[in-house]
Design a protein around this motif. Structure first.
Motif, mmCIF file in Angstrom:
data_model
loop_
_atom_site.group_PDB
_atom_site.id
_atom_site.type_symbol
_atom_site.label_atom_id
_atom_site.label_comp_id
_atom_site.label_asym_id
_atom_site.label_seq_id
_atom_site.Cartn_x
_atom_site.Cartn_y
_atom_site.Cartn_z
ATOM 1 N N GLU A 93 -2.708 6.256 0.519
ATOM 2 C CA GLU A 93 -2.596 8.242 0.868
ATOM 3 C C GLU A 93 -4.015 8.443 1.137
ATOM 4 O O GLU A 93 -4.404 9.372 0.855
ATOM 5 C CB GLU A 93 -1.493 9.088 0.070
ATOM 6 N N GLN A 94 -4.318 7.054 0.111
ATOM 7 C CA GLN A 94 -5.915 7.338 -0.432
ATOM 8 C C GLN A 94 -6.537 6.500 0.945
ATOM 9 O O GLN A 94 -7.574 7.292 1.702
ATOM 10 C CB GLN A 94 -6.566 6.974 -0.878
ATOM 11 N N LEU A 95 -5.905 5.674 1.736
ATOM 12 C CA LEU A 95 -6.415 4.636 2.677
ATOM 13 C C LEU A 95 -6.740 5.656 3.823
ATOM 14 O O LEU A 95 -7.801 6.089 5.006
ATOM 15 C CB LEU A 95 -6.311 3.483 3.083
ATOM 16 N N VAL A 96 -5.464 6.735 4.194
ATOM 17 C CA VAL A 96 -5.689 7.635 4.985
ATOM 18 C C VAL A 96 -6.541 8.560 5.550
ATOM 19 O O VAL A 96 -6.587 9.371 6.623
ATOM 20 C CB VAL A 96 -4.018 7.939 5.578
ATOM 21 N N VAL A 97 -7.231 8.331 4.600
ATOM 22 C CA VAL A 97 -8.298 10.216 4.209
ATOM 23 C C VAL A 97 -9.615 9.233 4.317
ATOM 24 O O VAL A 97 -10.170 9.664 4.570
ATOM 25 C CB VAL A 97 -8.124 10.902 3.531
ATOM 26 N N THR A 98 -9.648 8.390 4.919
ATOM 27 C CA THR A 98 -10.945 7.145 4.707
ATOM 28 C C THR A 98 -10.613 7.623 6.509
ATOM 29 O O THR A 98 -10.072 7.191 7.585
ATOM 30 C CB THR A 98 -11.333 5.761 4.028
ATOM 31 N N PRO A 99 -12.650 7.291 6.544
ATOM 32 C CA PRO A 99 -13.011 6.058 8.057
ATOM 33 C C PRO A 99 -11.890 4.924 8.691
ATOM 34 O O PRO A 99 -12.193 4.639 9.459
ATOM 35 C CB PRO A 99 -13.811 6.217 8.474
ATOM 36 N N ILE A 100 -11.110 4.869 8.073
ATOM 37 C CA ILE A 100 -10.848 2.952 8.465
ATOM 38 C C ILE A 100 -10.108 3.584 9.342
ATOM 39 O O ILE A 100 -8.724 4.244 9.374
ATOM 40 C CB ILE A 100 -9.623 2.360 7.611
ATOM 41 N N GLU A 118 0.585 -1.621 -0.098
ATOM 42 C CA GLU A 118 0.196 0.076 -0.273
ATOM 43 C C GLU A 118 1.044 1.380 -0.249
ATOM 44 O O GLU A 118 0.358 2.415 -0.499
ATOM 45 C CB GLU A 118 -0.811 0.004 1.250
ATOM 46 N N THR A 138 -1.319 3.834 -1.938
ATOM 47 C CA THR A 138 -2.584 3.491 -2.080
ATOM 48 C C THR A 138 -2.308 4.338 -0.595
ATOM 49 O O THR A 138 -4.030 4.418 -0.131
ATOM 50 C CB THR A 138 -3.149 2.582 -2.763
#
Lengths: 373, 312
Positions: A211-218, A204, A209
């Motif tokens: 970078e996209q994940l950290v701005v999601t609520p995950i 990741e 990718t």
């Protein structure tokens, strides 16, 4: 139901399925290792190449050589005419042992005197040499007793003395496959879960990718748990795969409870996942993750008792081995499969894993949270 | 909508963003421009909660990004510069993944995905793995994925870099649609024709915001005259006037010369200089300044401040 967690799990499964190479690795590794360890890594020494220099050439000397041949430890491949010829064969590695029977051997025996025989052993491989050494002595002694008996005309066993009758438990045929194949389960579980967890996370970062994940609520624990579930699934599949092949191909007897083995494997998994997670916080690329995993795991394999008995290691090295989770898992696996023993026997190992698992996992998780920033 | 007060972000000794203050209103399309390394990406990353600020305060819709990042995450859609979707997942799988992650309700999802696929003109490619899409299609997919949770603010980091002109125009058409729905957009771009389409533009230089206004007012306030001329010997023509009095910047584009001068009368001086050197130049005339001229001039002034005589 946590949809975020399952979204990750589903995605990770797709990654595995879409990458035929890693899929093949996951399922072929156990088979390849099994075959290598089952056939090649055998320490059962039989039919060692041996040269004979018989300077005596009597019935007695031929009887001695025949006794060694019949023992099945030695295969007499060469009869040479001088000691220097024998030395040459040993130098070249054509033979691993040499029997030198001096002239006068038969006469000495017939005259009731002690007859000397030289037995040369190539000691460069200690495990081969040890076996050859013991075999050379026991075969020689048996032959010696036989000669004495003939001379005295009595059965020496009737004269008293000690009669030792060894009985080998758990693995009566002393098959090394029975010992190695169960241990392979621990090795494979460790490699798959550590390595694939590390790779899945580092990928990741490498692809960007993350970078996209950290701005999601995950949440970070959802990411980690979601990523380790697929490798765990594969690890359990491999575990059963090894057991089945071990039983079918190598006739490894399973004496204990497989469900117990599965339950205790989960404890072990906590430690290996922690190692994988830790590697992922250090490595910046998948290649680094791969090298780092080997750097961490390979010394652990040598210190786990997989190849070499821990009891034979110097004290400080044994002390280090207490921090190797695989060490405890191997005791558990070998105990369950070979000895058929149950949980009460593994108290120490279970406690050790219960301590190591959370320590490694929590430590790695803390590092992981920081590394996301 | 976005409020930034003296934002500073440091990486070790390097200061990426220095005391930046900015206020982006509801429904704006705010363009952030500047040379590489000016701090545009870092600014977007802080607003998007991907990075914590070293100092300063950033709020999105009155929610603080450091104190309540989870709330901010649901309000914003962030599209990183690098394609950040999964190359081995199909278009549809990628969209579904982000829908799951943002917890968008199952009942509405099918309709939303269908609408977004149509919006991004990807309906017929929905079963294709993302790695097999063209660069332009990947950008549109990434945009669709960031819209999956209906954010009120879009943060786009160079979304059109490396994309062919037709795809660029298409992408801006999509942005216009999003904008018309009331979404606030902050976009960084190396293309100044794109910056012209923004409601306001901010120029960043070495971590600081050195200018910020509407494109029109920035052009009017240039404080220079732009001249254009044509010459077959454009390079020589440039060389002889470059160091001349009142000549602020010269650039060549094929046989076209573009001059920034301090007064309209300089047209005569440069023409004399060309005649003296025997360089044939035609069509010399004053033209309307472009945003590009404004920034060339500003960057020129920043790197060679007045009175700095170090290297002439």
């Amino acid at each position: 139901m946590n949809t975020r967690l399952w979204a990750i799990v589903r995605k990770e499964f797709i990654h595995i399925v879409r990458d035929p190479r890693s899929l093949a690795i996951m399922f072929l590794i156990p088979i390849i290792q099994l075959i290598l360890l089952g056939y090649a890594a055998t320490t059962d020494i039989r039919r060692l190449n041996t040269a004979v220099y018989d300077a005596d050439r009597t019935i007695q000397s031929r009887q001695l050589v025949e006794a060694y041949r019949a023992s099945d430890y030695f295969a007499i491949g060469y009869y040479v005419g001088s000691e220097s010829q024998m030395a040459e064969l040993l130098d070249r590695g054509d033979v691993r042992a040499g029997i030198i029977i001096p002239a006068g051997y038969g006469d000495n025996l017939a005259g009731g005197k002690t007859a000397q025989v030289a037995f040369l052993i190539d000691g460069s491989d200690p495990s081969v040499a040890t076996t050859a050494f013991a075999a050379s002595q026991s075969v020689g002694q048996a032959q010696s007793i036989k000669i004495v008996q003939q001379r005295l005309g009595v059965d020496v066993t009737q004269l008293g003395g000690i009669d030792i009758r060894p009985r080998v438990l758990y693995n009566p045929e002393l098959k090394s496959a029975n010992y190695m194949i169960p241990a392979l389960i621990g090795l494979i579980i460790q490699m798959l879960t550590s390595l694939f967890t590390a790779l899945a996370i580092v990928r990741e970062r490498e692809q960007g990718t993350i970078e996209q994940l950290v701005v999601t609520p995950i949440k970070s624990w959802e990411l980690v748990v979601g990523k380790v579930i697929p490798p765990i699934g594969v690890a359990f599949f491999d575990l059963l795969e090894i057991l089945v092949i071990g039983v079918v191909l190598f006739e490894v007897p399973i004496r204990g409870s497989v469900p117990l083995l599965l339950v205790l494997s989960v404890l072990f998994l906590l430690t290996t996942l922690g190692i994988g997670l830790f590697v992922s916080t250090v490595a910046r690329s998948q290649q680094e993750a791969l090298m780092l995993s080997f750097l961490v795991l390979v010394p652990g394999i040598f210190l786990s008792g997989f190849f070499f008995p821990l009891e034979a290691m110097p004290g400080w090295l044994q002390a280090v081995s207490y921090f190797i989770p695989l060490r405890y898992m191997l005791v558990i696996i070998r105990g369950i499969i070979m000895k058929g023993v149950g949980l009460p026997v593994f108290g120490d190992q279970v406690i050790a894993l219960l301590i190591l698992g959370p320590v490694i996992l929590i430590g790695a998780s803390l590092r992981f949270r920081k590394s996301l920033e | 909508m976005i409020f930034i007060q003296s934002l500073t972000k440091q990486f070790g000794q390097t200061v990426a963003v220095k005391a930046l203050s900015l206020d982006v209103g509801q429904g704006e399309v705010f363009g952030l421009i500047g040379p590489d390394g000016a701090g545009k990406t870092t600014t977007l990353r802080v607003i998007s909660t991907a990075m914590a600020p070293t100092a300063g305060r950033v709020t999105v819709g009155n929610v603080d990004v450091t104190r309540e990042p989870e709330v901010v995450k649901t309000m914003i859609g962030y599209m990183p510069q690098r394609f950040a979707l999964y190359p081995d997942l199909t278009v549809l799988e990628n969209l579904n993944f982000f829908a799951d992650v943002f917890g968008s309700p199952r009942e509405q999802r099918a309709g939303l995905i269908e609408r977004l696929l149509g919006f991004a003109r990807l309906t017929e490619f929905q079963a294709r793995q993302a790695r097999n899409l063209s660069g332009g299609m990947q950008k549109k997919l990434a945009l669709a994925a960031t819209l999956m949770h209906r954010p009120r603010v879009l943060l786009l980091d160079e979304p059109t870099t490396g994309v062919d002109p037709v795809s660029r125009r298409e992408f801006w058409d999509l942005l216009t649609e999003v904008h018309l729905e009331g979404v606030t957009i902050v976009i960084t771009t190396p293309y100044l024709d794109e910056a012209e389409r923004c409601t306001r533009v901010g120029l960043m230089y070495r971590g600081e915001l050195i200018a910020c206004d509407t494109p029109g007012r920035l052009r009017e306030g240039i404080g220079a005259v732009v001249l254009e001329a044509r010459s077959a010997q454009a390079l020589q023509a440039r060389r002889v006037i470059e160091a001349g009095d009142g000549v602020l910047a010269v650039s060549t584009h094929g046989d076209l010369l573009r001059l920034l001068v301090d007064r309209a009368e300089r047209a005569t001086t440069v023409q004399v200089a060309w005649q003296v050197h025997g360089i044939a130049v035609s069509d010399l005339r004053a033209v309307k300044p472009r945003l590009e001229d404004v920034f060339v001039l500003m960057l020129e002034q920043m790197s060679h401040p007045k009175g700095d005589l170090r290297d002439g």
